[in-house]
Scaffold this active site. Structure first.
Site, PDB file in Angstrom:
ATOM      1  N   GLY A   1      31.937  -5.752 -21.518  1.00 50.73           N
ATOM      2  CA  GLY A   1      32.357  -4.436 -22.012  1.00 50.73           C
ATOM      3  C   GLY A   1      31.257  -3.734 -22.775  1.00 50.73           C
TER       4      GLY A   1
ATOM      5  N   GLU B   1       8.176  -9.694  -2.963  1.00 47.88           N
ATOM      6  CA  GLU B   1       8.017 -10.837  -2.037  1.00 47.88           C
ATOM      7  C   GLU B   1       9.033 -10.755  -0.888  1.00 47.88           C
ATOM      8  OE1 GLU B   1       4.809 -11.768  -3.525  1.00 47.88           O
ATOM      9  OE2 GLU B   1       5.504 -13.518  -2.418  1.00 47.88           O
TER      10      GLU B   1
ATOM     11  N   GLU C   1       0.861  -1.203   0.000  1.00 46.89           N
ATOM     12  CA  GLU C   1       0.000   0.000   0.000  1.00 46.89           C
ATOM     13  C   GLU C   1       0.886   1.237   0.000  1.00 46.89           C
ATOM     14  OE1 GLU C   1      -2.661  -0.226   3.345  1.00 46.89           O
ATOM     15  OE2 GLU C   1      -3.469  -2.172   2.717  1.00 46.89           O
TER      16      GLU C   1
ATOM     17  N   THR D   1       1.699  -6.638  -9.467  1.00 44.14           N
ATOM     18  CA  THR D   1       2.137  -7.301 -10.691  1.00 44.14           C
ATOM     19  C   THR D   1       0.952  -8.000 -11.347  1.00 44.14           C
ATOM     20  OG1 THR D   1       4.351  -7.606  -9.806  1.00 44.14           O
ATOM     21  CG2 THR D   1       3.695  -9.087 -11.595  1.00 44.14           C
TER      22      THR D   1
END
Ligand SMILES: Cc1cc2nc3c(=O)[nH]c(=O)nc-3n(C[C@H](O)[C@H](O)[C@H](O)COP(=O)(O)OP(=O)(O)OC[C@H]3O[C@@H](n4cnc5c(N)ncnc54)[C@H](O)[C@@H]3O)c2cc1C
Length: 406
Positions: free
Chosen positions: A359, A383, A140, A171
Protein backbone atom coordinates in the site's frame (compact mmCIF):
# COMPACT_ATOMS: atom_id res chain seq x y z
CA UNK A 1 18.45 -38.37 -4.16
CA UNK A 2 18.48 -34.76 -5.27
CA UNK A 3 20.19 -32.46 -2.81
CA UNK A 4 19.39 -28.80 -3.49
CA UNK A 5 21.66 -27.44 -0.76
CA UNK A 6 24.61 -25.33 -1.82
CA UNK A 7 28.07 -26.89 -1.40
CA UNK A 8 29.86 -25.68 1.74
CA UNK A 9 32.49 -23.68 -0.13
CA UNK A 10 29.93 -21.80 -2.22
CA UNK A 11 27.78 -21.18 0.84
CA UNK A 12 30.71 -19.52 2.61
CA UNK A 13 31.41 -17.16 -0.28
CA UNK A 14 27.69 -16.37 -0.73
CA UNK A 15 27.46 -15.58 2.99
CA UNK A 16 30.41 -13.24 2.65
CA UNK A 17 28.75 -11.45 -0.28
CA UNK A 18 25.53 -11.21 1.71
CA UNK A 19 27.38 -9.57 4.56
CA UNK A 20 28.86 -7.00 2.19
CA UNK A 21 25.39 -6.36 0.77
CA UNK A 22 23.96 -5.86 4.23
CA UNK A 23 26.74 -3.83 5.79
CA UNK A 24 28.05 -1.79 2.86
CA UNK A 25 25.30 -1.61 0.22
CA UNK A 26 22.05 -1.29 2.13
CA UNK A 27 23.13 1.70 4.28
CA UNK A 28 24.07 3.73 1.17
CA UNK A 29 21.39 2.40 -1.16
CA UNK A 30 19.02 5.38 -0.95
CA UNK A 31 21.89 7.89 -0.93
CA UNK A 32 23.11 6.88 -4.39
CA UNK A 33 19.60 6.41 -5.72
CA UNK A 34 19.10 10.12 -5.00
CA UNK A 35 22.59 11.15 -6.17
CA UNK A 36 22.64 9.77 -9.70
CA UNK A 37 26.09 9.85 -11.34
CA UNK A 38 27.92 10.43 -8.02
CA UNK A 39 30.66 7.85 -7.66
CA UNK A 40 29.99 5.55 -4.69
CA UNK A 41 33.34 6.05 -2.96
CA UNK A 42 32.46 3.36 -0.44
CA UNK A 43 33.03 0.84 -3.23
CA UNK A 44 36.75 1.60 -3.28
CA UNK A 45 37.09 -0.04 0.12
CA UNK A 46 35.26 -2.99 -1.33
CA UNK A 47 37.51 -3.10 -4.37
CA UNK A 48 40.53 -3.36 -2.08
CA UNK A 49 38.82 -6.20 -0.20
CA UNK A 50 37.98 -7.99 -3.44
CA UNK A 51 41.57 -7.62 -4.62
CA UNK A 52 42.83 -9.02 -1.30
CA UNK A 53 40.44 -11.96 -1.44
CA UNK A 54 41.30 -12.69 -5.06
CA UNK A 55 45.02 -12.64 -4.25
CA UNK A 56 44.49 -14.96 -1.31
CA UNK A 57 42.62 -17.36 -3.58
CA UNK A 58 39.26 -16.85 -1.87
CA UNK A 59 36.16 -16.47 -4.04
CA UNK A 60 35.38 -12.97 -5.25
CA UNK A 61 32.59 -10.90 -3.78
CA UNK A 62 29.74 -9.82 -5.96
CA UNK A 63 30.00 -9.09 -9.60
CA UNK A 64 29.99 -10.68 -12.93
CA UNK A 65 33.45 -12.05 -13.35
CA UNK A 66 32.22 -15.55 -13.96
CA UNK A 67 33.72 -17.87 -16.49
CA UNK A 68 36.13 -20.63 -16.36
CA UNK A 69 38.02 -20.55 -13.10
CA UNK A 70 37.10 -24.11 -12.25
CA UNK A 71 37.90 -23.76 -8.61
CA UNK A 72 35.66 -26.42 -7.17
CA UNK A 73 37.12 -28.67 -4.56
CA UNK A 74 33.80 -30.09 -3.58
CA UNK A 75 33.53 -33.83 -3.31
CA UNK A 76 30.91 -34.02 -6.03
CA UNK A 77 33.63 -33.23 -8.55
CA UNK A 78 34.66 -36.84 -8.20
CA UNK A 79 31.33 -37.71 -9.75
CA UNK A 80 32.02 -35.47 -12.75
CA UNK A 81 29.93 -32.67 -11.27
CA UNK A 82 31.71 -29.42 -10.61
CA UNK A 83 30.69 -26.02 -9.30
CA UNK A 84 33.18 -23.47 -10.55
CA UNK A 85 33.49 -19.84 -11.55
CA UNK A 86 30.01 -19.46 -13.02
CA UNK A 87 28.16 -20.82 -10.02
CA UNK A 88 30.26 -18.82 -7.61
CA UNK A 89 29.82 -15.57 -9.59
CA UNK A 90 26.11 -16.23 -9.84
CA UNK A 91 25.62 -16.65 -6.09
CA UNK A 92 27.71 -13.60 -5.37
CA UNK A 93 25.77 -11.53 -7.90
CA UNK A 94 22.53 -12.70 -6.33
CA UNK A 95 23.57 -11.81 -2.80
CA UNK A 96 25.02 -8.41 -3.65
CA UNK A 97 21.95 -7.56 -5.76
CA UNK A 98 19.86 -8.37 -2.71
CA UNK A 99 21.75 -5.42 -1.18
CA UNK A 100 21.51 -3.04 -4.16
CA UNK A 101 21.70 -4.00 -7.81
CA UNK A 102 22.81 -0.52 -8.94
CA UNK A 103 25.77 -0.67 -6.57
CA UNK A 104 26.41 -4.27 -7.53
CA UNK A 105 26.77 -3.18 -11.17
CA UNK A 106 29.26 -0.56 -9.97
CA UNK A 107 31.58 -2.92 -8.09
CA UNK A 108 35.03 -2.25 -9.50
CA UNK A 109 36.64 -5.06 -11.48
CA UNK A 110 33.43 -7.07 -11.76
CA UNK A 111 31.83 -5.85 -15.00
CA UNK A 112 29.86 -7.84 -17.55
CA UNK A 113 32.85 -7.47 -19.86
CA UNK A 114 34.87 -9.49 -17.35
CA UNK A 115 32.54 -12.44 -17.89
CA UNK A 116 33.00 -12.08 -21.64
CA UNK A 117 36.78 -12.06 -21.24
CA UNK A 118 36.69 -15.05 -18.90
CA UNK A 119 34.54 -16.97 -21.40
CA UNK A 120 36.70 -16.58 -24.50
CA UNK A 121 40.15 -15.10 -23.74
CA UNK A 122 43.32 -17.04 -24.48
CA UNK A 123 45.64 -17.84 -21.57
CA UNK A 124 47.92 -14.99 -22.65
CA UNK A 125 44.97 -12.57 -22.74
CA UNK A 126 43.78 -13.78 -19.35
CA UNK A 127 47.17 -12.77 -17.97
CA UNK A 128 46.76 -9.27 -19.41
CA UNK A 129 43.01 -8.81 -18.87
CA UNK A 130 42.26 -11.12 -15.96
CA UNK A 131 42.31 -8.27 -13.44
CA UNK A 132 40.86 -5.36 -15.39
CA UNK A 133 37.42 -3.79 -14.88
CA UNK A 134 35.63 -4.42 -18.15
CA UNK A 135 32.26 -3.12 -19.30
CA UNK A 136 30.43 -4.54 -22.31
CA UNK A 137 29.58 -2.41 -25.36
CA UNK A 138 27.28 -4.06 -27.89
CA UNK A 139 24.29 -1.71 -28.31
CA UNK A 140 24.40 1.09 -30.90
CA UNK A 141 22.01 3.91 -31.82
CA UNK A 142 20.69 1.80 -34.74
CA UNK A 143 19.96 -1.43 -32.82
CA UNK A 144 19.51 -3.07 -29.46
CA UNK A 145 17.93 -6.51 -29.63
CA UNK A 146 19.28 -7.39 -33.05
CA UNK A 147 22.89 -7.76 -32.01
CA UNK A 148 23.84 -9.05 -35.48
CA UNK A 149 23.31 -5.49 -36.78
CA UNK A 150 26.63 -4.14 -35.43
CA UNK A 151 27.88 -1.23 -37.57
CA UNK A 152 31.02 -0.37 -35.57
CA UNK A 153 34.03 -1.41 -37.64
CA UNK A 154 37.49 -2.72 -36.82
CA UNK A 155 40.18 -2.50 -39.49
CA UNK A 156 43.64 -3.96 -39.08
CA UNK A 157 46.38 -1.40 -39.69
CA UNK A 158 49.81 -2.91 -39.11
CA UNK A 159 49.98 -4.04 -35.51
CA UNK A 160 46.82 -2.22 -34.48
CA UNK A 161 43.06 -2.48 -34.90
CA UNK A 162 41.38 0.83 -35.74
CA UNK A 163 37.82 1.03 -34.39
CA UNK A 164 35.10 3.44 -35.49
CA UNK A 165 31.53 3.66 -34.22
CA UNK A 166 29.21 4.72 -31.40
CA UNK A 167 28.15 2.53 -28.47
CA UNK A 168 25.22 3.51 -26.28
CA UNK A 169 23.89 2.44 -22.88
CA UNK A 170 27.19 0.98 -21.72
CA UNK A 171 26.89 -0.05 -18.07
CA UNK A 172 29.98 1.17 -16.16
CA UNK A 173 31.04 2.75 -19.45
CA UNK A 174 32.61 5.72 -17.69
CA UNK A 175 34.14 4.01 -14.67
CA UNK A 176 35.51 0.74 -16.07
CA UNK A 177 39.20 0.48 -16.97
CA UNK A 178 38.48 -1.46 -20.18
CA UNK A 179 35.56 -1.89 -22.56
CA UNK A 180 34.74 -5.07 -24.50
CA UNK A 181 33.50 -3.69 -27.82
CA UNK A 182 31.64 -5.63 -30.51
CA UNK A 183 32.73 -4.58 -33.99
CA UNK A 184 32.71 -6.00 -37.50
CA UNK A 185 36.02 -6.83 -39.18
CA UNK A 186 34.24 -6.99 -42.57
CA UNK A 187 30.66 -5.77 -42.89
CA UNK A 188 30.20 -7.52 -46.24
CA UNK A 189 30.51 -10.90 -44.47
CA UNK A 190 27.56 -10.31 -42.13
CA UNK A 191 27.27 -11.58 -38.57
CA UNK A 192 30.21 -14.00 -38.80
CA UNK A 193 32.54 -11.00 -39.01
CA UNK A 194 31.45 -9.60 -35.63
CA UNK A 195 34.25 -9.93 -33.10
CA UNK A 196 34.86 -8.60 -29.63
CA UNK A 197 37.80 -6.36 -28.78
CA UNK A 198 39.25 -5.27 -25.46
CA UNK A 199 39.63 -1.49 -25.56
CA UNK A 200 41.64 0.09 -22.73
CA UNK A 201 40.14 3.27 -21.25
CA UNK A 202 43.16 5.32 -22.34
CA UNK A 203 43.15 4.09 -25.95
CA UNK A 204 43.53 7.06 -28.30
CA UNK A 205 40.21 7.89 -30.00
CA UNK A 206 37.94 6.58 -27.21
CA UNK A 207 35.73 9.11 -25.41
CA UNK A 208 32.62 9.28 -23.21
CA UNK A 209 30.01 11.49 -24.93
CA UNK A 210 27.50 11.60 -22.04
CA UNK A 211 25.83 9.69 -19.20
CA UNK A 212 22.16 8.67 -19.22
CA UNK A 213 19.55 9.60 -16.58
CA UNK A 214 17.50 6.51 -15.79
CA UNK A 215 14.41 5.02 -14.12
CA UNK A 216 16.43 2.81 -11.77
CA UNK A 217 19.92 1.46 -11.01
CA UNK A 218 20.91 5.09 -10.63
CA UNK A 219 24.10 4.19 -8.76
CA UNK A 220 25.34 2.58 -11.97
CA UNK A 221 26.81 4.83 -14.68
CA UNK A 222 25.40 4.24 -18.16
CA UNK A 223 27.51 5.86 -20.88
CA UNK A 224 27.53 6.74 -24.55
CA UNK A 225 30.97 5.95 -25.97
CA UNK A 226 32.54 7.24 -29.16
CA UNK A 227 35.23 5.34 -31.02
CA UNK A 228 36.90 7.66 -33.51
CA UNK A 229 39.91 6.06 -35.19
CA UNK A 230 40.42 4.34 -31.85
CA UNK A 231 43.64 2.33 -31.90
CA UNK A 232 44.26 -0.83 -29.89
CA UNK A 233 46.94 -3.53 -30.11
CA UNK A 234 46.37 -6.30 -32.66
CA UNK A 235 46.19 -9.01 -30.00
CA UNK A 236 43.34 -7.31 -28.10
CA UNK A 237 40.83 -9.20 -30.24
CA UNK A 238 39.03 -11.89 -28.22
CA UNK A 239 38.86 -15.25 -29.97
CA UNK A 240 40.05 -15.88 -33.51
CA UNK A 241 40.34 -13.00 -36.02
CA UNK A 242 39.36 -15.47 -38.77
CA UNK A 243 35.86 -15.00 -40.18
CA UNK A 244 34.19 -18.40 -40.26
CA UNK A 245 30.94 -17.95 -42.16
CA UNK A 246 29.94 -21.55 -41.34
CA UNK A 247 30.23 -20.95 -37.61
CA UNK A 248 28.48 -17.62 -37.99
CA UNK A 249 27.79 -15.65 -34.86
CA UNK A 250 28.56 -18.34 -32.34
CA UNK A 251 31.89 -16.92 -31.12
CA UNK A 252 30.68 -13.64 -29.63
CA UNK A 253 27.23 -15.01 -28.71
CA UNK A 254 28.93 -17.54 -26.43
CA UNK A 255 29.45 -14.82 -23.84
CA UNK A 256 25.68 -14.58 -23.31
CA UNK A 257 25.66 -18.18 -22.06
CA UNK A 258 27.71 -16.95 -19.12
CA UNK A 259 26.19 -13.51 -18.58
CA UNK A 260 22.46 -14.27 -18.90
CA UNK A 261 22.33 -16.57 -15.85
CA UNK A 262 24.18 -13.83 -13.94
CA UNK A 263 21.60 -11.20 -14.84
CA UNK A 264 18.90 -13.71 -13.93
CA UNK A 265 20.56 -14.07 -10.52
CA UNK A 266 20.53 -10.29 -10.07
CA UNK A 267 16.76 -10.33 -10.62
CA UNK A 268 16.42 -13.20 -8.15
CA UNK A 269 18.41 -11.18 -5.59
CA UNK A 270 16.20 -8.09 -5.91
CA UNK A 271 13.07 -10.27 -5.81
CA UNK A 272 14.26 -11.91 -2.61
CA UNK A 273 14.87 -8.51 -1.03
CA UNK A 274 11.31 -7.44 -1.87
CA UNK A 275 9.80 -10.70 -0.60
CA UNK A 276 11.60 -10.37 2.74
CA UNK A 277 10.50 -6.76 3.17
CA UNK A 278 6.94 -7.64 2.21
CA UNK A 279 6.82 -10.57 4.62
CA UNK A 280 7.78 -8.23 7.48
CA UNK A 281 5.18 -5.63 6.44
CA UNK A 282 2.44 -8.26 6.16
CA UNK A 283 3.43 -9.67 9.54
CA UNK A 284 3.04 -6.22 11.10
CA UNK A 285 -0.43 -6.14 9.58
CA UNK A 286 -1.23 -9.52 11.17
CA UNK A 287 -0.89 -11.60 8.00
CA UNK A 288 1.47 -14.57 7.99
CA UNK A 289 1.46 -16.92 4.99
CA UNK A 290 1.02 -20.53 6.10
CA UNK A 291 2.55 -23.50 4.33
CA UNK A 292 0.05 -25.91 5.93
CA UNK A 293 -3.20 -24.37 4.73
CA UNK A 294 -4.31 -24.26 1.06
CA UNK A 295 -3.65 -20.80 -0.41
CA UNK A 296 -7.33 -20.28 -1.24
CA UNK A 297 -8.19 -20.59 2.46
CA UNK A 298 -5.77 -17.82 3.45
CA UNK A 299 -6.05 -14.02 3.24
CA UNK A 300 -5.62 -12.84 -0.37
CA UNK A 301 -2.28 -11.14 0.42
CA UNK A 302 -0.93 -14.37 1.93
CA UNK A 303 -2.05 -16.36 -1.12
CA UNK A 304 -0.34 -13.83 -3.41
CA UNK A 305 2.80 -14.08 -1.30
CA UNK A 306 2.89 -17.87 -1.68
CA UNK A 307 2.46 -17.57 -5.46
CA UNK A 308 5.30 -15.05 -5.66
CA UNK A 309 7.54 -17.22 -3.52
CA UNK A 310 6.94 -20.21 -5.83
CA UNK A 311 7.89 -18.05 -8.83
CA UNK A 312 10.98 -16.88 -6.96
CA UNK A 313 12.06 -20.49 -6.29
CA UNK A 314 11.55 -21.44 -9.94
CA UNK A 315 13.64 -18.47 -11.12
CA UNK A 316 16.36 -19.28 -8.59
CA UNK A 317 16.61 -22.93 -9.57
CA UNK A 318 16.61 -22.17 -13.31
CA UNK A 319 19.49 -19.75 -12.77
CA UNK A 320 21.49 -22.28 -10.76
CA UNK A 321 20.92 -24.90 -13.46
CA UNK A 322 22.19 -22.61 -16.24
CA UNK A 323 25.34 -21.69 -14.29
CA UNK A 324 25.97 -25.30 -13.29
CA UNK A 325 25.77 -26.34 -16.94
CA UNK A 326 28.27 -23.63 -17.91
CA UNK A 327 30.66 -24.85 -15.22
CA UNK A 328 30.29 -28.41 -16.45
CA UNK A 329 30.93 -27.43 -20.09
CA UNK A 330 27.42 -28.41 -21.13
CA UNK A 331 25.85 -26.29 -23.90
CA UNK A 332 23.44 -24.06 -21.97
CA UNK A 333 22.11 -21.40 -24.39
CA UNK A 334 18.54 -22.67 -23.98
CA UNK A 335 18.78 -22.87 -20.20
CA UNK A 336 20.54 -19.49 -19.94
CA UNK A 337 17.69 -17.84 -21.85
CA UNK A 338 15.07 -19.74 -19.84
CA UNK A 339 16.60 -18.54 -16.59
CA UNK A 340 16.78 -14.94 -17.78
CA UNK A 341 13.22 -14.96 -19.13
CA UNK A 342 11.79 -16.41 -15.93
CA UNK A 343 13.89 -14.38 -13.51
CA UNK A 344 13.53 -11.11 -15.44
CA UNK A 345 9.76 -11.38 -15.40
CA UNK A 346 9.65 -12.64 -11.83
CA UNK A 347 11.86 -9.77 -10.64
CA UNK A 348 9.55 -7.09 -11.97
CA UNK A 349 6.41 -9.00 -10.97
CA UNK A 350 7.50 -9.55 -7.36
CA UNK A 351 8.91 -6.09 -6.74
CA UNK A 352 5.85 -4.31 -8.15
CA UNK A 353 3.43 -6.69 -6.40
CA UNK A 354 5.27 -5.95 -3.17
CA UNK A 355 4.76 -2.21 -3.76
CA UNK A 356 1.08 -2.94 -4.38
CA UNK A 357 0.51 -5.18 -1.36
CA UNK A 358 2.37 -2.83 0.98
CA UNK A 359 0.00 0.00 0.00
CA UNK A 360 1.15 3.53 0.80
CA UNK A 361 4.30 2.24 2.54
CA UNK A 362 5.20 0.48 -0.70
CA UNK A 363 4.88 3.56 -2.84
CA UNK A 364 6.64 5.93 -0.45
CA UNK A 365 10.37 6.22 0.15
CA UNK A 366 9.96 4.93 3.69
CA UNK A 367 11.22 1.55 2.53
CA UNK A 368 13.29 0.50 -0.50
CA UNK A 369 10.35 -1.31 -2.11
CA UNK A 370 9.61 1.43 -4.64
CA UNK A 371 13.30 1.59 -5.54
CA UNK A 372 13.47 -2.15 -6.14
CA UNK A 373 10.37 -1.81 -8.33
CA UNK A 374 12.32 0.67 -10.48
CA UNK A 375 15.65 -1.17 -10.32
CA UNK A 376 14.32 -4.57 -11.36
CA UNK A 377 13.03 -3.55 -14.79
CA UNK A 378 16.46 -3.31 -16.37
CA UNK A 379 17.14 -6.96 -15.49
CA UNK A 380 14.33 -7.89 -17.89
CA UNK A 381 15.88 -5.71 -20.61
CA UNK A 382 19.68 -5.85 -20.86
CA UNK A 383 21.62 -8.90 -22.05
CA UNK A 384 18.50 -9.62 -24.15
CA UNK A 385 14.95 -8.58 -23.36
CA UNK A 386 12.14 -10.82 -22.10
CA UNK A 387 10.75 -11.10 -25.63
CA UNK A 388 14.14 -12.01 -27.12
CA UNK A 389 14.73 -14.72 -24.50
CA UNK A 390 11.33 -16.22 -25.29
CA UNK A 391 12.17 -16.14 -28.97
CA UNK A 392 15.46 -17.97 -28.35
CA UNK A 393 13.75 -20.59 -26.18
CA UNK A 394 11.05 -21.13 -28.81
CA UNK A 395 13.62 -21.44 -31.61
CA UNK A 396 15.66 -23.99 -29.70
CA UNK A 397 12.70 -26.09 -28.64
CA UNK A 398 11.07 -26.02 -32.07
CA UNK A 399 14.35 -26.43 -33.94
CA UNK A 400 13.83 -23.25 -35.96
CA UNK A 401 16.55 -20.92 -37.22
CA UNK A 402 16.52 -17.16 -36.53
CA UNK A 403 15.39 -16.65 -40.14
CA UNK A 404 12.45 -19.03 -39.63
CA UNK A 405 11.23 -17.58 -36.34
CA UNK A 406 11.71 -13.85 -35.73
C1 LIG B 1 20.21 0.89 -18.08
C2 LIG B 1 20.66 0.13 -19.29
C3 LIG B 1 21.89 -0.45 -19.29
C4 LIG B 1 22.35 -1.12 -20.43
N1 LIG B 1 23.61 -1.66 -20.43
C5 LIG B 1 24.11 -2.16 -21.58
C6 LIG B 1 25.48 -2.58 -21.67
O1 LIG B 1 26.22 -2.57 -20.68
N2 LIG B 1 25.95 -2.97 -22.86
C7 LIG B 1 25.17 -3.01 -24.00
O2 LIG B 1 25.67 -3.37 -25.04
N3 LIG B 1 23.86 -2.66 -23.94
C8 LIG B 1 23.33 -2.23 -22.77
N4 LIG B 1 22.01 -1.84 -22.71
C9 LIG B 1 21.18 -1.94 -23.91
C10 LIG B 1 20.22 -3.12 -23.84
O3 LIG B 1 20.92 -4.32 -24.01
C11 LIG B 1 19.15 -2.89 -24.92
O4 LIG B 1 18.35 -1.82 -24.47
C12 LIG B 1 18.32 -4.11 -25.14
O5 LIG B 1 19.07 -5.11 -25.76
C13 LIG B 1 17.07 -3.81 -25.99
O6 LIG B 1 17.41 -3.10 -27.13
P1 LIG B 1 16.62 -1.76 -27.51
O7 LIG B 1 16.53 -0.95 -26.28
O8 LIG B 1 17.24 -1.16 -28.69
O9 LIG B 1 15.17 -2.25 -27.84
P2 LIG B 1 14.62 -2.81 -29.22
O10 LIG B 1 15.49 -3.90 -29.73
O11 LIG B 1 14.33 -1.66 -30.12
O12 LIG B 1 13.26 -3.45 -28.73
C14 LIG B 1 12.15 -2.67 -28.31
C15 LIG B 1 11.07 -3.63 -27.80
O13 LIG B 1 10.71 -4.55 -28.85
C16 LIG B 1 10.90 -5.89 -28.42
N5 LIG B 1 11.37 -6.71 -29.56
C17 LIG B 1 12.46 -6.49 -30.32
N6 LIG B 1 12.58 -7.46 -31.25
C18 LIG B 1 11.55 -8.32 -31.05
C19 LIG B 1 11.12 -9.53 -31.69
N7 LIG B 1 11.80 -10.05 -32.70
N8 LIG B 1 10.01 -10.13 -31.23
C20 LIG B 1 9.29 -9.60 -30.19
N9 LIG B 1 9.65 -8.46 -29.55
C21 LIG B 1 10.76 -7.83 -29.97
C22 LIG B 1 11.94 -5.82 -27.34
O14 LIG B 1 11.85 -6.91 -26.46
C23 LIG B 1 11.58 -4.50 -26.65
O15 LIG B 1 10.54 -4.72 -25.75
C24 LIG B 1 21.52 -1.23 -21.58
C25 LIG B 1 20.23 -0.66 -21.55
C26 LIG B 1 19.80 0.02 -20.44
C27 LIG B 1 18.42 0.63 -20.45
Amino acid sequence: MINLELPKKLRASANQAHQVAQEIFRPISRKYDLAEHDYPVELDTMAAMVEGLADSGTQKIGGAAGGRSDTDEHATELLGNSNGGNMSALLNALETSWGDVGLMLSIPYQGLGNAAIAAVATDEQLKRFGKVWASMAITEPSFGSDSAAVTTTAVLDGDEWVLNGEKIFVTAGQRSTHIVVWASVDRSLGRAAIKSFVVPRDAPGLSVARLEHKLGIKASDTAVLLLQDCRIPKDNILGSPEVNVEKGFAGVMQTFDNTRPLVAAMAVGVARAALEELRAILKDAGIEPSYDIPANNQPAAAAEFLRMEADYEAAYLLSLRAAWMADNKKPNSLEASMSKAKAGRTGTDITLKAVELAGTIGYSQRTLLEKWGRDSKILDIFEGTQQIQQLIVARRILGKTSAELK
